[in-house]
Motif scaffolding. Structure first.
Motif, PDB file in Angstrom:
ATOM      1  N   GLU A   6     -12.351 119.469 143.870  1.00 60.29           N
ATOM      2  CA  GLU A   6     -12.193 120.881 143.560  1.00 60.29           C
ATOM      3  C   GLU A   6     -12.666 121.683 144.774  1.00 60.29           C
ATOM      4  O   GLU A   6     -13.739 121.405 145.322  1.00 60.29           O
ATOM      5  N   ILE A   7     -11.860 122.651 145.180  1.00 58.14           N
ATOM      6  CA  ILE A   7     -12.174 123.420 146.388  1.00 58.14           C
ATOM      7  C   ILE A   7     -12.226 124.898 146.037  1.00 58.14           C
ATOM      8  O   ILE A   7     -11.207 125.494 145.673  1.00 58.14           O
ATOM      9  N   LEU A  18      -9.488 127.122 157.832  1.00 59.13           N
ATOM     10  CA  LEU A  18      -9.762 125.982 158.712  1.00 59.13           C
ATOM     11  C   LEU A  18     -10.186 124.761 157.906  1.00 59.13           C
ATOM     12  O   LEU A  18      -9.758 123.630 158.196  1.00 59.13           O
ATOM     13  N   GLY A  19     -11.031 124.983 156.904  1.00 56.18           N
ATOM     14  CA  GLY A  19     -11.545 123.871 156.110  1.00 56.18           C
ATOM     15  C   GLY A  19     -10.447 123.134 155.371  1.00 56.18           C
ATOM     16  O   GLY A  19     -10.502 121.907 155.224  1.00 56.18           O
ATOM     17  N   VAL A  38      -6.351 117.143 143.889  1.00 57.64           N
ATOM     18  CA  VAL A  38      -6.962 118.320 144.507  1.00 57.64           C
ATOM     19  C   VAL A  38      -6.637 119.553 143.664  1.00 57.64           C
ATOM     20  O   VAL A  38      -5.470 119.801 143.353  1.00 57.64           O
ATOM     21  N   VAL A  39      -7.679 120.311 143.305  1.00 63.98           N
ATOM     22  CA  VAL A  39      -7.511 121.553 142.551  1.00 63.98           C
ATOM     23  C   VAL A  39      -8.239 122.657 143.303  1.00 63.98           C
ATOM     24  O   VAL A  39      -9.397 122.489 143.698  1.00 63.98           O
ATOM     25  N   HIS A  40      -7.573 123.781 143.504  1.00 58.68           N
ATOM     26  CA  HIS A  40      -8.186 124.910 144.196  1.00 58.68           C
ATOM     27  C   HIS A  40      -8.747 125.899 143.183  1.00 58.68           C
ATOM     28  O   HIS A  40      -8.064 126.283 142.225  1.00 58.68           O
ATOM     29  N   ARG A  41      -9.995 126.298 143.389  1.00 56.60           N
ATOM     30  CA  ARG A  41     -10.701 127.183 142.478  1.00 56.60           C
ATOM     31  C   ARG A  41     -10.919 128.550 143.118  1.00 56.60           C
ATOM     32  O   ARG A  41     -10.921 128.693 144.341  1.00 56.60           O
ATOM     33  N   VAL A 188     -16.168 120.132 145.910  1.00 52.41           N
ATOM     34  CA  VAL A 188     -16.909 119.357 144.921  1.00 52.41           C
ATOM     35  C   VAL A 188     -16.071 118.137 144.558  1.00 52.41           C
ATOM     36  O   VAL A 188     -14.921 118.276 144.127  1.00 52.41           O
ATOM     37  N   ILE A 189     -16.640 116.963 144.755  1.00 48.74           N
ATOM     38  CA  ILE A 189     -15.922 115.714 144.525  1.00 48.74           C
ATOM     39  C   ILE A 189     -16.492 115.023 143.300  1.00 48.74           C
ATOM     40  O   ILE A 189     -17.680 114.669 143.263  1.00 48.74           O
ATOM     41  N   ASP A 190     -15.641 114.878 142.296  1.00 48.69           N
ATOM     42  CA  ASP A 190     -16.013 114.224 141.032  1.00 48.69           C
ATOM     43  C   ASP A 190     -17.244 114.843 140.378  1.00 48.69           C
ATOM     44  O   ASP A 190     -17.978 114.170 139.672  1.00 48.69           O
ATOM     45  N   ARG A 191     -17.464 116.120 140.656  1.00 51.59           N
ATOM     46  CA  ARG A 191     -18.633 116.829 140.118  1.00 51.59           C
ATOM     47  C   ARG A 191     -19.947 116.091 140.438  1.00 51.59           C
ATOM     48  O   ARG A 191     -20.949 116.238 139.747  1.00 51.59           O
TER      49      ARG A 191
END
Length: 239
Positions: A6-7, A18-19, A38-41, A188-191
């Motif tokens: 999640e980004i 850039l990220g 991948v989910v954008h927040r 955030v990866i796998d919370r």
């Protein structure tokens, strides 16, 4: 087995731009990339702005950080150099900033259609690679979305309803606060693992490998006896 990333980002944020590219570089080299979701927040750098607000970037940066406009422009040129090194266009002059709330609402609309990535890329390009103002212009926003493959009438309908996807945006922002995100980009990866900022691809690659290892832990061997391998079989010993 899948890894979720999640980004949290904002369209106003150059380091989110850039990220995203640096993360994509790491993901492209990850052997299990097809198993990464991948989910954008949503995250607004300034949620107090009026939804129609638009102002020039360089005077805004100068005022916010208490520096001269010449210094602000120099900082922007430094970011542009980083972007260009990654093959990204970045306009220093002429860009604006403003409320991104409606853009985040559209990103949730795009997520529901399974095309969030396409709209996010289009919004980044419209903001950073095009000197024309973007914020506070509904028709420009509709055109950006339409050029990215979305139905213009549907986009216009979302923008005309201030509550459409608004709760989803607010929920993302509240979750960012609970996770301790003070700025973006925030990955955030796998919370379980968090990566803050536009890190180098190597850092993202390490985080992905670590998360994958959690899903596939090393096998614990509980006993050993005679086996056959590439070099042959164990020879039974005579008593």
């Amino acid at each position: 087995m899948a890894v979720q990333v999640e980004i949290w980002t904002d369209i106003n944020c150059p380091f989110c731009y850039l990220g995203k590219r640096r993360f994509e570089e790491a993901l492209a080299g990850f052997p299990h990339r097809d198993a990464v979701e991948v989910v954008h927040r949503s995250f607004e750098l300034d949620p107090t702005l009026d939804h129609g607000h638009s102002d020039a970037v360089i005077p805004h940066i100068a005022g916010k950080y208490g520096i001269s406009e010449a210094q602000a422009a120099a900082n922007e040129r430094g970011i542009a150099a980083q972007a260009e090194a990654m093959g990204l266009d970045y306009r220093v002059e002429g860009r604006d900033f403003g409320s991104s709330f409606d853009m985040h609402r559209l990103l949730h609309f795009a997520l529901a259609q399974g095309k969030q990535e396409a709209l996010l890329d289009a919004l980044y390009a419209a903001n950073f690679a095009d000197a024309r103002p973007l914020f506070g212009d509904t028709e420009r926003l509709v055109q950006v979305a339409a050029d990215a493959g979305f139905d213009a009438a549907e986009v216009r309908a979302v923008l005309a309803d201030p509550e459409a996807y608004a709760d989803a945006v607010r929920a993302d922002e509240a979750e960012a606060g609970r996770l301790g995100a003070r700025g973006v980009p925030f990955f955030v990866i796998d919370r379980k693992y968090g990566v803050s900022g536009a890190q180098q691809p190597e850092t993202f690659a390490q985080a992905l490998e670590r998360a994958w290892a959690d899903h596939a832990p090393e096998l614990e061997v509980l006993g050993e006896a005679d086996t056959c391998g590439p070099d042959g079989c164990a020879v039974p010993q005579r008593d």
